[in-house]
Design a protein around this motif. Sequence first.
Motif, PDB file in Angstrom:
ATOM      1  N   SER A  13      14.103   5.997   3.928  1.00  0.00           N
ATOM      2  CA  SER A  13      13.455   5.100   2.956  1.00  0.00           C
ATOM      3  C   SER A  13      12.136   5.687   2.490  1.00  0.00           C
ATOM      4  CB  SER A  13      13.195   3.737   3.593  1.00  0.00           C
ATOM      5  OG  SER A  13      14.409   3.093   3.896  1.00  0.00           O
ATOM      6  N   ASP A  14      11.765   5.438   1.250  1.00  0.00           N
ATOM      7  CA  ASP A  14      10.518   5.928   0.663  1.00  0.00           C
ATOM      8  C   ASP A  14       9.343   5.089   1.170  1.00  0.00           C
ATOM      9  OD1 ASP A  14       8.454   6.903  -0.880  1.00  0.00           O
ATOM     10  OD2 ASP A  14       9.279   6.208  -2.792  1.00  0.00           O
ATOM     11  N   LEU A  19       4.918   1.222   0.949  1.00  0.00           N
ATOM     12  CA  LEU A  19       3.585   0.854   1.416  1.00  0.00           C
ATOM     13  C   LEU A  19       2.576   0.784   0.271  1.00  0.00           C
ATOM     14  CD1 LEU A  19       3.467   2.843   4.767  1.00  0.00           C
ATOM     15  CD2 LEU A  19       3.625   0.357   4.498  1.00  0.00           C
ATOM     16  N   ASP A  20       2.664   1.716  -0.692  1.00  0.00           N
ATOM     17  CA  ASP A  20       1.772   1.662  -1.855  1.00  0.00           C
ATOM     18  C   ASP A  20       1.977   0.374  -2.635  1.00  0.00           C
ATOM     19  OD1 ASP A  20       0.541   4.085  -1.362  1.00  0.00           O
ATOM     20  OD2 ASP A  20       1.685   5.197  -2.872  1.00  0.00           O
ATOM     21  N   HIS A  21       3.233   0.028  -2.903  1.00  0.00           N
ATOM     22  CA  HIS A  21       3.519  -1.184  -3.662  1.00  0.00           C
ATOM     23  C   HIS A  21       3.055  -2.425  -2.900  1.00  0.00           C
ATOM     24  CE1 HIS A  21       5.505  -3.785  -6.548  1.00  0.00           C
ATOM     25  NE2 HIS A  21       6.002  -4.448  -5.519  1.00  0.00           N
ATOM     26  N   ALA A  22       3.369  -2.480  -1.622  1.00  0.00           N
ATOM     27  CA  ALA A  22       2.965  -3.639  -0.815  1.00  0.00           C
ATOM     28  C   ALA A  22       1.448  -3.773  -0.786  1.00  0.00           C
ATOM     29  CB  ALA A  22       3.518  -3.501   0.607  1.00  0.00           C
ATOM     30  N   HIS A  24      -0.737  -2.687  -3.018  1.00  0.00           N
ATOM     31  CA  HIS A  24      -1.219  -3.091  -4.336  1.00  0.00           C
ATOM     32  C   HIS A  24      -0.984  -4.589  -4.578  1.00  0.00           C
ATOM     33  CE1 HIS A  24      -2.114  -3.063  -8.584  1.00  0.00           C
ATOM     34  NE2 HIS A  24      -0.933  -3.615  -8.809  1.00  0.00           N
ATOM     35  N   VAL A  25       0.200  -5.056  -4.306  1.00  0.00           N
ATOM     36  CA  VAL A  25       0.511  -6.468  -4.540  1.00  0.00           C
ATOM     37  C   VAL A  25      -0.330  -7.359  -3.633  1.00  0.00           C
ATOM     38  CG1 VAL A  25       2.325  -8.229  -4.441  1.00  0.00           C
ATOM     39  CG2 VAL A  25       2.805  -5.991  -5.456  1.00  0.00           C
ATOM     40  N   LEU A  26      -0.497  -6.982  -2.370  1.00  0.00           N
ATOM     41  CA  LEU A  26      -1.332  -7.768  -1.466  1.00  0.00           C
ATOM     42  C   LEU A  26      -2.777  -7.800  -1.962  1.00  0.00           C
ATOM     43  CD1 LEU A  26      -1.660  -9.464   1.082  1.00  0.00           C
ATOM     44  CD2 LEU A  26      -1.879  -7.327   2.383  1.00  0.00           C
ATOM     45  N   ALA A  27      -3.278  -6.664  -2.451  1.00  0.00           N
ATOM     46  CA  ALA A  27      -4.645  -6.623  -2.982  1.00  0.00           C
ATOM     47  C   ALA A  27      -4.795  -7.543  -4.191  1.00  0.00           C
ATOM     48  CB  ALA A  27      -5.027  -5.190  -3.349  1.00  0.00           C
ATOM     49  N   THR A  28      -3.786  -7.598  -5.051  1.00  0.00           N
ATOM     50  CA  THR A  28      -3.882  -8.494  -6.210  1.00  0.00           C
ATOM     51  C   THR A  28      -3.823  -9.957  -5.781  1.00  0.00           C
ATOM     52  OG1 THR A  28      -1.494  -8.430  -6.704  1.00  0.00           O
ATOM     53  CG2 THR A  28      -2.893  -6.784  -7.800  1.00  0.00           C
ATOM     54  N   ARG A  29      -3.015 -10.250  -4.786  1.00  0.00           N
ATOM     55  CA  ARG A  29      -2.943 -11.630  -4.273  1.00  0.00           C
ATOM     56  C   ARG A  29      -4.286 -12.043  -3.654  1.00  0.00           C
ATOM     57  NH1 ARG A  29       2.971 -13.297  -2.416  1.00  0.00           N
ATOM     58  NH2 ARG A  29       1.786 -15.088  -1.686  1.00  0.00           N
ATOM     59  N   MET A  30      -4.879 -11.125  -2.900  1.00  0.00           N
ATOM     60  CA  MET A  30      -6.173 -11.424  -2.281  1.00  0.00           C
ATOM     61  C   MET A  30      -7.243 -11.629  -3.357  1.00  0.00           C
ATOM     62  SD  MET A  30      -5.932 -11.620   1.022  1.00  0.00           S
ATOM     63  CE  MET A  30      -7.388 -11.093   1.885  1.00  0.00           C
ATOM     64  N   ASP A 150      -4.712   8.415  11.307  1.00  0.00           N
ATOM     65  CA  ASP A 150      -5.758   9.270  10.755  1.00  0.00           C
ATOM     66  C   ASP A 150      -5.228  10.096   9.595  1.00  0.00           C
ATOM     67  OD1 ASP A 150      -7.833   8.656  12.712  1.00  0.00           O
ATOM     68  OD2 ASP A 150      -6.539   9.691  14.142  1.00  0.00           O
ATOM     69  N   PRO A 151      -6.056  10.247   8.550  1.00  0.00           N
ATOM     70  CA  PRO A 151      -5.646  11.104   7.434  1.00  0.00           C
ATOM     71  C   PRO A 151      -5.498  12.551   7.889  1.00  0.00           C
ATOM     72  CG  PRO A 151      -7.640   9.841   6.895  1.00  0.00           C
ATOM     73  CD  PRO A 151      -7.360   9.646   8.351  1.00  0.00           C
ATOM     74  N   VAL A 152      -4.653  13.271   7.186  1.00  0.00           N
ATOM     75  CA  VAL A 152      -4.433  14.678   7.472  1.00  0.00           C
ATOM     76  C   VAL A 152      -5.116  15.483   6.381  1.00  0.00           C
ATOM     77  CG1 VAL A 152      -2.675  16.472   7.698  1.00  0.00           C
ATOM     78  CG2 VAL A 152      -2.249  14.186   8.605  1.00  0.00           C
ATOM     79  N   GLY A 153      -5.878  16.490   6.776  1.00  0.00           N
ATOM     80  CA  GLY A 153      -6.546  17.345   5.800  1.00  0.00           C
ATOM     81  C   GLY A 153      -5.554  18.283   5.139  1.00  0.00           C
ATOM     82  N   GLY A 154      -5.940  18.770   3.982  1.00  0.00           N
ATOM     83  CA  GLY A 154      -5.088  19.704   3.265  1.00  0.00           C
ATOM     84  C   GLY A 154      -5.874  20.337   2.131  1.00  0.00           C
ATOM     85  N   GLU A 155      -5.208  21.191   1.384  1.00  0.00           N
ATOM     86  CA  GLU A 155      -5.872  21.868   0.272  1.00  0.00           C
ATOM     87  C   GLU A 155      -6.283  20.900  -0.823  1.00  0.00           C
ATOM     88  OE1 GLU A 155      -3.924  25.276  -1.336  1.00  0.00           O
ATOM     89  OE2 GLU A 155      -3.366  26.007   0.651  1.00  0.00           O
ATOM     90  N   ARG A 156      -5.466  19.921  -1.085  1.00  0.00           N
ATOM     91  CA  ARG A 156      -5.764  18.941  -2.121  1.00  0.00           C
ATOM     92  C   ARG A 156      -6.254  17.652  -1.483  1.00  0.00           C
ATOM     93  NH1 ARG A 156      -1.772  19.291  -7.117  1.00  0.00           N
ATOM     94  NH2 ARG A 156      -1.553  21.542  -7.204  1.00  0.00           N
ATOM     95  N   THR A 157      -7.334  17.150  -2.026  1.00  0.00           N
ATOM     96  CA  THR A 157      -7.875  15.897  -1.535  1.00  0.00           C
ATOM     97  C   THR A 157      -7.041  14.745  -2.076  1.00  0.00           C
ATOM     98  OG1 THR A 157     -10.088  16.836  -1.528  1.00  0.00           O
ATOM     99  CG2 THR A 157      -9.937  14.438  -1.465  1.00  0.00           C
ATOM    100  N   VAL A 158      -6.659  13.846  -1.204  1.00  0.00           N
ATOM    101  CA  VAL A 158      -5.931  12.654  -1.604  1.00  0.00           C
ATOM    102  C   VAL A 158      -6.952  11.532  -1.690  1.00  0.00           C
ATOM    103  CG1 VAL A 158      -4.125  11.011  -0.999  1.00  0.00           C
ATOM    104  CG2 VAL A 158      -3.831  13.452  -0.482  1.00  0.00           C
ATOM    105  N   ARG A 159      -7.088  10.977  -2.879  1.00  0.00           N
ATOM    106  CA  ARG A 159      -8.039   9.895  -3.077  1.00  0.00           C
ATOM    107  C   ARG A 159      -7.449   8.611  -2.538  1.00  0.00           C
ATOM    108  NH1 ARG A 159      -9.720   6.180  -6.960  1.00  0.00           N
ATOM    109  NH2 ARG A 159     -11.973   5.941  -6.977  1.00  0.00           N
ATOM    110  N   ARG A 160      -8.215   7.969  -1.730  1.00  0.00           N
ATOM    111  CA  ARG A 160      -7.766   6.734  -1.111  1.00  0.00           C
ATOM    112  C   ARG A 160      -8.204   5.550  -1.949  1.00  0.00           C
ATOM    113  NH1 ARG A 160      -9.110   4.562   4.938  1.00  0.00           N
ATOM    114  NH2 ARG A 160      -7.777   2.759   4.811  1.00  0.00           N
TER     115      ARG A 160
END
Length: 166
Positions: A13-14, A19-22, A24-30, A150-160
């Motif tokens: 499963s993706d 988790l991204d969708h959940a 986002h929707v929870l943040a809008t409900r809050m 914990d976040p994992v470091g890498g070459e590209r920064t992932v914006r949280r």
Amino acid sequence: MTTSRTPPVRQISDLSGLLDHASHVLATRMAAAFTELGVTPRAYGVLFHALAAERTQIQLAELADLDKTTMVVTVDELERAGLAERRPAEADRRARIVRVTEAGEQAVERGTAIADRVHREVLESLPRAERTAFVTALSRLVDGGGALADPVGGERTVRRARRARG
């Protein structure tokens, strides 16, 4: 001329999409629920953590997962609303403690009830037998030692995405 191809069939499963969708929707409900209080979930989170212990703006920013600029703007909003005030820290006069006012304490109490209500509504959409298992499994994934702790470091920064905790 382009031809369409059939993408490979996912074997797992993706989780990222779910988790991204959940989230986002929870943040809008809050956000929608907190309009009745007149503060954002982010401001509530700062008040909540400031009420729990005497903390500097920097400590609160870390707990609320806010960058320095957003923290300053949030505390400015809280001060204008009469919910919090800054004062110099005893140990380091350059640092600022965020003190919650009496009106802020009332806002934290009401905000906690709002957050609990939204979370309860979300969990009640699951069958009773799955609620505890869902929260336990998610907590196990994100708490210390879990695969998503914990976040994992890498070459590209992932914006949280910024969100209030609480």
